[in-house]
Design a protein around this motif. Sequence first.
Motif, short mmCIF file in Angstrom:
data_model
loop_
_atom_site.label_atom_id
_atom_site.label_comp_id
_atom_site.label_asym_id
_atom_site.label_seq_id
_atom_site.Cartn_x
_atom_site.Cartn_y
_atom_site.Cartn_z
N ARG A 136 0.68 -1.25 0.01
CA ARG A 136 -0.03 0.05 -0.06
C ARG A 136 1.04 1.20 -0.09
NH1 ARG A 136 -3.52 -1.17 5.23
NH2 ARG A 136 -3.96 -3.64 4.83
N ASN A 137 1.94 1.04 0.33
CA ASN A 137 3.23 2.07 0.17
C ASN A 137 3.75 2.19 -1.11
OD1 ASN A 137 4.27 4.65 1.19
ND2 ASN A 137 6.15 3.37 1.86
N PRO A 138 3.15 2.59 -2.50
CA PRO A 138 3.90 2.23 -3.62
C PRO A 138 5.11 3.09 -3.95
CG PRO A 138 2.02 3.86 -3.84
CD PRO A 138 2.01 3.28 -2.36
N VAL A 139 6.06 2.27 -4.68
CA VAL A 139 7.20 3.01 -5.05
C VAL A 139 7.20 3.49 -6.60
CG1 VAL A 139 9.66 2.50 -5.33
CG2 VAL A 139 8.54 1.74 -3.39
N ALA A 140 7.37 4.41 -6.97
CA ALA A 140 7.21 5.14 -8.42
C ALA A 140 8.27 3.95 -9.24
CB ALA A 140 7.70 6.29 -8.37
N ALA A 141 7.65 3.68 -10.33
CA ALA A 141 8.37 3.01 -11.42
C ALA A 141 9.36 3.93 -12.52
CB ALA A 141 7.46 2.37 -12.51
N GLN A 142 10.49 3.39 -12.47
CA GLN A 142 11.49 4.12 -13.16
C GLN A 142 11.17 4.06 -14.81
OE1 GLN A 142 13.62 6.14 -11.75
NE2 GLN A 142 12.96 5.40 -9.77
N LYS A 143 10.59 2.78 -15.21
CA LYS A 143 10.16 2.69 -16.37
C LYS A 143 9.40 1.56 -16.39
CE LYS A 143 14.24 -0.19 -17.42
NZ LYS A 143 15.47 -0.72 -18.35
N ASP A 144 8.61 1.21 -17.51
CA ASP A 144 7.71 -0.04 -17.75
C ASP A 144 6.71 -0.11 -16.53
OD1 ASP A 144 9.17 -0.81 -19.98
OD2 ASP A 144 10.70 -2.14 -18.69
N ALA A 145 5.96 0.91 -16.40
CA ALA A 145 4.89 1.15 -15.30
C ALA A 145 3.72 0.06 -15.73
CB ALA A 145 4.29 2.37 -15.23
N VAL A 146 3.05 -0.51 -14.94
CA VAL A 146 2.04 -1.57 -15.09
C VAL A 146 0.76 -1.20 -14.54
CG1 VAL A 146 3.57 -3.40 -15.57
CG2 VAL A 146 2.51 -3.20 -13.31
N ALA A 147 0.87 -0.33 -13.39
CA ALA A 147 -0.32 -0.03 -12.79
C ALA A 147 -0.23 1.51 -12.28
CB ALA A 147 -0.82 -1.04 -11.82
N VAL A 148 -1.36 2.08 -11.91
CA VAL A 148 -1.39 3.29 -11.07
C VAL A 148 -2.19 2.98 -9.74
CG1 VAL A 148 -2.06 5.84 -10.98
CG2 VAL A 148 -1.66 4.78 -13.20
N GLU A 149 -1.47 3.53 -8.73
CA GLU A 149 -1.74 3.02 -7.37
C GLU A 149 -1.91 4.55 -6.45
OE1 GLU A 149 -0.76 0.32 -3.45
OE2 GLU A 149 0.43 -0.02 -5.16
#
Length: 644
Positions: free
Chosen positions: A55-68
Amino acid sequence: MNLDLTWRLLKGGGRKGMLGTWLTFGAVAVATALLLFAVAANVAFDARADRSAWRNPVAAQKDAVAVEATRFDFVGDQAITVVDLAALKPGVPAPPGMPRFPAPGEAWLSPALSELAARLPADRLARRYPAPKGVLGQEALLHPEELVAVVGHAPDAPEITAARSDDWILGKPPVKVATLAGTPSEDAEAYRVLALIASVLMVVPLLVFGGAAARLTVARRDQRLAALRLIGATPGQVLGMTVAEAVIVAFAGALAGAVAFGAAVPLLARIPIQGGTWFVADLFPNLLILAGVLVAVPLLVGLSAVAGLRRVVVSPLGVAKRETPPGMRFVRVLALIAVLAAFPLLTRGTSVAIVAVALGLAFLCLNLAGPWVVGIIGRIAAGTARRPARLLAARRLVDDPRSAWRTVSGVALTGFVAGFLGLLSPGAFGGDTGPAQLSVAAPAGETTQVADQARDRLKRAGVTATVKSSGRTVVAALGSGADDAVVDRARTALTGLVPGHTPTTKVDEQRFGLQIFADVRVGTIVVLSVSFLVAIASAGITAASSVLDRRQTYALLRLAGTPLEVLDRARRAETLIPMAVMGGGAILVGAFCAVPFMIGGISTTGVVTLVVCVVAGFAGVIGAGALSRPLLRSVTADPAPRPD
């Protein structure tokens, strides 16, 4: 051969000899059970932190698969964690506790939230999460009673695209993620730190108690081993028999303690922390930790037993003649003074590990200085004695301060814990928040429109409210007569008014602070309860052991005409005198160590907690010591000298 002889001596010690063995067994069992509890607390908080990390998401550097994104909702006096998810591509892995990734419009509720939504009227809660698709599994929850909702959205939905403020009330803004693993939150790390400090406050007295368990009935063992040395046993044989005896008894006690802990886990799981009770599985350490404790406790007992053999190995004739052991040096007190002088520096702006080490050092140095101080107390008491019982008690303290310290060490170390935690126990938090009103932040330039929509929604929901706007905040005043049901109906009516924002009251803004303060109070009570349980067990067991150690001395005093009542008063005095002095001194030392952590002055609640726990704990210790009176009567029933 040594092991066989050890076993024979262990079994052939007679009824009172076996009683000493059972005392050691009981002491080790208590120490092991409580040690496992202290370890389990850290394991359980680690498990909670791991389960909530997603529940404490880490931002994707690349290849994001979802938004939380996460936010908090509220119902009654409870908080609801809402996780908003949107898939950016097909085949996104399922979040923890769910069979698949939620589709847009779907809501998955925790078991407790699902049950609450079914129980309350729909306009209070259920309408916020219409048509739930499933129930979240344990892998997604901190505790069984946690209220959690996972809601699916389309990537362009307002709940996902709207800006949110990143604060501890509203939650986390939308983040594009490559995985739903996440990292432990700041709250989880804070609870880990508190658990570690609490463990140090519990474990150090337990280790001291476990070490002291190896020296129960030490006089009986010294006499027996000294006799073996005098008839030709080598130091190695004496050492081997001592280690074997101590380890056999300690391992059996450790197993019994582990079984007792396992049986108590369902009860321990009911202690509410961080908003709820525990999953029973969280409190069970893994097999590696369990095996480590079962090995470490007998090893500690064996090492402590060996440490007490120096007199037997070096001078068996001196032991047989009952010579007074050499006195202790003031350097023991200097070590404590040095640690206390450095304590404020060690705890200023440093890591929690250093703080834990500093507390551990203060504990150990207090235990190191204890026997020296007991000896000084004995000399003072002997010089001021006016009655036979007090003189006998004082001479006992002077003759063997180490043994006297073992009787009161549990009380002294518990006094340190009470002094440290008592002043840190938080007092009242918050106060009268005035009439109930809900506030929600409106987007820039849309305050008027949001206020008009709020009036319309509340009117259609049948909720009487006065809606005003101030800056970018829309406030709906519900009046002083609004109860929880009215507030919940208003929340439901205003749900989604500003996507991603939750209408909150002033109570909501204080809710998490109240929760942390409540948890600190619960933790204080738990740690003090464990500490005083150790003190009571230590006082009872060591008092009985002391009677067995000196049964011949008591018998000879009775033979010389000393009344039993005088002997009993002397036995009580040799415990109460050092207990009062060392217990009070340890409380002051603990309070001194708490000063660097105090915020906002001394808490009245903390002082009351300290006084109540100290009074109850000391009463328990005195009661436990009184249980050895029948044993004293038994060992003096036949005052004829024994051949040993």
